[in-house]
Design a protein around this motif. Sequence first.
Motif, PDB file in Angstrom:
ATOM      1  N   HIS A 126     -11.285  -8.767  -6.250  1.00  0.00           N
ATOM      2  CA  HIS A 126     -10.874  -7.427  -6.398  1.00  0.00           C
ATOM      3  C   HIS A 126     -10.860  -6.580  -5.427  1.00  0.00           C
ATOM      4  O   HIS A 126     -11.710  -5.340  -5.485  1.00  0.00           O
ATOM      5  CB  HIS A 126     -11.646  -6.937  -7.761  1.00  0.00           C
ATOM      6  N   TRP A 127     -10.405  -6.792  -4.286  1.00  0.00           N
ATOM      7  CA  TRP A 127     -10.271  -5.970  -3.308  1.00  0.00           C
ATOM      8  C   TRP A 127      -9.381  -4.713  -3.390  1.00  0.00           C
ATOM      9  O   TRP A 127      -8.521  -4.743  -4.295  1.00  0.00           O
ATOM     10  CB  TRP A 127      -9.980  -6.628  -1.810  1.00  0.00           C
ATOM     11  N   GLU A 128      -9.538  -3.688  -2.472  1.00  0.00           N
ATOM     12  CA  GLU A 128      -8.955  -2.517  -2.793  1.00  0.00           C
ATOM     13  C   GLU A 128      -8.465  -1.717  -1.562  1.00  0.00           C
ATOM     14  O   GLU A 128      -8.929  -1.833  -0.447  1.00  0.00           O
ATOM     15  CB  GLU A 128      -9.999  -1.355  -3.432  1.00  0.00           C
ATOM     16  N   PHE A 129      -7.372  -1.054  -1.662  1.00  0.00           N
ATOM     17  CA  PHE A 129      -6.675  -0.432  -0.709  1.00  0.00           C
ATOM     18  C   PHE A 129      -7.301   0.852  -0.181  1.00  0.00           C
ATOM     19  O   PHE A 129      -7.994   1.536  -0.813  1.00  0.00           O
ATOM     20  CB  PHE A 129      -5.303   0.343  -0.981  1.00  0.00           C
ATOM     21  N   CYS A 142       0.808  -7.492  -0.386  1.00  0.00           N
ATOM     22  CA  CYS A 142      -0.574  -7.975  -0.693  1.00  0.00           C
ATOM     23  C   CYS A 142      -0.599  -8.359  -2.161  1.00  0.00           C
ATOM     24  O   CYS A 142       0.284  -7.955  -3.133  1.00  0.00           O
ATOM     25  CB  CYS A 142      -1.396  -6.726  -0.275  1.00  0.00           C
ATOM     26  N   GLY A 159     -10.423 -10.404  -1.150  1.00  0.00           N
ATOM     27  CA  GLY A 159      -9.226 -11.171  -1.835  1.00  0.00           C
ATOM     28  C   GLY A 159      -9.807 -12.492  -2.307  1.00  0.00           C
ATOM     29  O   GLY A 159      -8.732 -13.185  -2.818  1.00  0.00           O
ATOM     30  N   TRP A 219      -5.746  -6.738   6.587  1.00  0.00           N
ATOM     31  CA  TRP A 219      -4.724  -7.433   6.029  1.00  0.00           C
ATOM     32  C   TRP A 219      -3.509  -6.766   6.483  1.00  0.00           C
ATOM     33  O   TRP A 219      -3.196  -5.695   6.313  1.00  0.00           O
ATOM     34  CB  TRP A 219      -4.704  -7.151   4.548  1.00  0.00           C
ATOM     35  N   VAL A 238      -4.655  -6.720  -5.859  1.00  0.00           N
ATOM     36  CA  VAL A 238      -5.098  -5.448  -5.412  1.00  0.00           C
ATOM     37  C   VAL A 238      -5.586  -4.670  -6.623  1.00  0.00           C
ATOM     38  O   VAL A 238      -4.903  -4.590  -7.619  1.00  0.00           O
ATOM     39  CB  VAL A 238      -4.443  -4.846  -4.517  1.00  0.00           C
ATOM     40  N   MET A 265      -9.093  -3.157   4.085  1.00  0.00           N
ATOM     41  CA  MET A 265      -9.351  -3.496   2.318  1.00  0.00           C
ATOM     42  C   MET A 265     -10.698  -3.530   2.311  1.00  0.00           C
ATOM     43  O   MET A 265     -11.647  -3.871   3.161  1.00  0.00           O
ATOM     44  CB  MET A 265      -8.723  -4.877   2.020  1.00  0.00           C
ATOM     45  N   ALA A 289       0.685  -1.338  -0.014  1.00  0.00           N
ATOM     46  CA  ALA A 289       0.046  -0.002  -0.063  1.00  0.00           C
ATOM     47  C   ALA A 289       0.735   1.356  -0.149  1.00  0.00           C
ATOM     48  O   ALA A 289       0.657   2.192  -0.680  1.00  0.00           O
ATOM     49  CB  ALA A 289      -0.927   0.070   1.337  1.00  0.00           C
TER      50      ALA A 289
END
Length: 287
Positions: free
Chosen positions: A230-233, A275, A245, A270, A278, A240, A157
């Motif tokens: 498709h997880w995101e910061f 990672c 994930g 997380w 992402v 997340m 990240a």
Amino acid sequence: MLDQWDRFSFSECEAIARDLDSALPASFRFHKIEACSLGDQRHHIAVFEWAGLPDSYHKGFFALTPGGTATLGYDREQSFVPDQQQQASWENETQKTGMLPGALDAFLDQTMTPLRHVHIEPFLLETQATPLAAPPVYDETLGPRGGWRKSVTPLTAQKTLERISREGFRFPTSDEWEYACAAGSRSLFRWGNTTPPFSIPSLGRQKAAGWDLHLRENAFCLLIACYPYHWEFCAEPGVMRGGDGGSALHAGAGTFAAWLTLASAFHSRWEHEVCYGVYLRRALSLV
């Protein structure tokens, strides 16, 4: 603010957007005012085009996300009541396999953000998240019929944030992400509380026949929380959003359990620095 914005006509929204256009960086230009709806929410949203993405990606578009005071999170005093199919999935697929032991209420309490009231300032948010790792490449040399070759790229990240900060962007906060995902809805999902029977939340041909609510733009013109992998910061380290994930889906934790990872209030932790898998959704402050 959203309550004011929703009272404006198309032409008034466009006038405001064009005023904003003159104050944005040169890489942005006003694109259109779009009427967006999903579930019980309908809004007129100003969309801006950004010229900064590589040619290999989709066009970069950002939605002007109106601000305001909003109620976010899962109301534990008024617990979600699953329908018959959802309850059966949890009991017969999730609890019996032992993938996610315990009652549904306990899972929701653990994975959904707390009920809270927040103030959100208006901001620009990328309408579609982009993969941070290289996409898979079709390789004809892999076997008699060829195959897909996918490189696994470790991501952090901090390094990602440093890169997009040089472009003037930031990660959305967890509150901003949830506010943008729900788009004003107080249901479990941005489209309501229903999920399709016997179908996992997937992309492409495997989606349930006639069911694509998770693949549609929400009422803020965002393609968001479409696929658990498709997880995101977010701005908060270790938080997340947009999925888990793919953990529940990959482990076969149950149909409804996999859908719950797309709930607006769902969040994952997380704690590791590196990672994988992402997706990046850029945010731009306006104040």
